[in-house]
Scaffold this motif. Sequence first.
Motif, PDB file in Angstrom:
ATOM      1  N   TYR A  96      -6.569  81.829  -0.245  1.00  0.00           N
ATOM      2  CA  TYR A  96      -6.244  83.229  -0.012  1.00  0.00           C
ATOM      3  C   TYR A  96      -5.049  83.634  -0.866  1.00  0.00           C
ATOM      4  N   CYS A  97      -5.088  84.834  -1.385  1.00  0.00           N
ATOM      5  CA  CYS A  97      -3.881  85.374  -1.989  1.00  0.00           C
ATOM      6  C   CYS A  97      -3.258  86.372  -1.019  1.00  0.00           C
ATOM      7  N   ALA A  98      -1.969  86.564  -1.175  1.00  0.00           N
ATOM      8  CA  ALA A  98      -1.223  87.443  -0.281  1.00  0.00           C
ATOM      9  C   ALA A  98      -0.157  88.180  -1.072  1.00  0.00           C
ATOM     10  N   ALA A  99       0.191  89.349  -0.594  1.00  0.00           N
ATOM     11  CA  ALA A  99       1.215  90.160  -1.250  1.00  0.00           C
ATOM     12  C   ALA A  99       2.231  90.622  -0.217  1.00  0.00           C
ATOM     13  N   ASP A 100       3.459  90.699  -0.667  1.00  0.00           N
ATOM     14  CA  ASP A 100       4.553  91.076   0.215  1.00  0.00           C
ATOM     15  C   ASP A 100       5.377  92.168  -0.450  1.00  0.00           C
ATOM     16  N   THR A 101       5.911  93.039   0.348  1.00  0.00           N
ATOM     17  CA  THR A 101       6.779  94.085  -0.192  1.00  0.00           C
ATOM     18  C   THR A 101       8.217  93.602  -0.309  1.00  0.00           C
ATOM     19  N   ARG A 102       8.440  92.327  -0.004  1.00  0.00           N
ATOM     20  CA  ARG A 102       9.772  91.751  -0.072  1.00  0.00           C
ATOM     21  C   ARG A 102       9.750  90.477  -0.907  1.00  0.00           C
ATOM     22  N   TRP A 103      10.930  90.094  -1.354  1.00  0.00           N
ATOM     23  CA  TRP A 103      11.132  88.807  -2.020  1.00  0.00           C
ATOM     24  C   TRP A 103      12.539  88.329  -1.697  1.00  0.00           C
ATOM     25  N   PRO A 104      12.714  87.099  -1.310  1.00  0.00           N
ATOM     26  CA  PRO A 104      11.666  86.108  -1.084  1.00  0.00           C
ATOM     27  C   PRO A 104      10.699  86.544   0.013  1.00  0.00           C
ATOM     28  N   SER A 105       9.476  86.101  -0.136  1.00  0.00           N
ATOM     29  CA  SER A 105       8.427  86.489   0.789  1.00  0.00           C
ATOM     30  C   SER A 105       8.343  85.506   1.944  1.00  0.00           C
ATOM     31  N   SER A 106       8.045  86.045   3.107  1.00  0.00           N
ATOM     32  CA  SER A 106       7.849  85.179   4.272  1.00  0.00           C
ATOM     33  C   SER A 106       6.625  85.645   5.049  1.00  0.00           C
ATOM     34  N   ASP A 107       6.731  86.744   5.723  1.00  0.00           N
ATOM     35  CA  ASP A 107       5.593  87.312   6.442  1.00  0.00           C
ATOM     36  C   ASP A 107       4.876  88.281   5.513  1.00  0.00           C
ATOM     37  N   TYR A 108       3.840  87.807   4.868  1.00  0.00           N
ATOM     38  CA  TYR A 108       3.125  88.613   3.892  1.00  0.00           C
ATOM     39  C   TYR A 108       2.426  89.796   4.556  1.00  0.00           C
ATOM     40  N   ASP A 109       2.481  90.915   3.848  1.00  0.00           N
ATOM     41  CA  ASP A 109       1.945  92.160   4.409  1.00  0.00           C
ATOM     42  C   ASP A 109       0.447  92.320   4.191  1.00  0.00           C
ATOM     43  N   TYR A 110      -0.047  91.788   3.100  1.00  0.00           N
ATOM     44  CA  TYR A 110      -1.452  91.998   2.726  1.00  0.00           C
ATOM     45  C   TYR A 110      -2.106  90.675   2.365  1.00  0.00           C
ATOM     46  N   TRP A 111      -3.399  90.591   2.709  1.00  0.00           N
ATOM     47  CA  TRP A 111      -4.152  89.359   2.473  1.00  0.00           C
ATOM     48  C   TRP A 111      -5.514  89.680   1.871  1.00  0.00           C
ATOM     49  N   GLY A 112      -5.982  88.776   1.016  1.00  0.00           N
ATOM     50  CA  GLY A 112      -7.340  88.874   0.513  1.00  0.00           C
ATOM     51  C   GLY A 112      -8.321  88.233   1.474  1.00  0.00           C
ATOM     52  N   GLN A 113      -9.594  88.277   1.116  1.00  0.00           N
ATOM     53  CA  GLN A 113     -10.629  87.754   2.001  1.00  0.00           C
ATOM     54  C   GLN A 113     -10.874  86.261   1.784  1.00  0.00           C
ATOM     55  N   GLY A 114     -10.339  85.730   0.707  1.00  0.00           N
ATOM     56  CA  GLY A 114     -10.462  84.301   0.442  1.00  0.00           C
ATOM     57  C   GLY A 114     -11.591  83.959  -0.501  1.00  0.00           C
ATOM     58  N   THR A 115     -11.430  82.846  -1.196  1.00  0.00           N
ATOM     59  CA  THR A 115     -12.469  82.322  -2.073  1.00  0.00           C
ATOM     60  C   THR A 115     -12.582  80.818  -1.837  1.00  0.00           C
ATOM     61  N   GLN A 116     -13.803  80.324  -1.742  1.00  0.00           N
ATOM     62  CA  GLN A 116     -14.032  78.917  -1.398  1.00  0.00           C
ATOM     63  C   GLN A 116     -13.888  78.038  -2.643  1.00  0.00           C
TER      64      GLN A 116
END
Length: 121
Positions: A96-116
Amino acid sequence: QVQLVESGGGLVQAGDSLRLSCAASGRTFSIKGMGWFRQAPGKEREFVASISSSGLTTYYADSGVKGRFTTSRDNAKNTLYLQMNSLKPEDTAVYYCAADTRWPSSDYDYWGQGTQVTVSS
């Protein structure tokens, strides 16, 4: 809102390489940190790598990916990458990839659906 779409997963053999991509859309200007996580069957999701908005700072998990995986980002294309080399069967997981509106990142705000990613021995 930010939408994240991963791609590049698949079935490979041990020792092979794969490059995952994560395309971001929407309010991409709000993104600072981005990261990769993975979840293997029957296990909890775990951190793999993260990268700052400039791409100059990266962090990797101590779980054996350091030295084999490299994360990078192309802000002009709003895309995050994970280059995975010398893959092992234990790397098999949904990534999964994730994006955060902060850095350093901890609790990511957005997530993808994942790739196997499946690595055969």
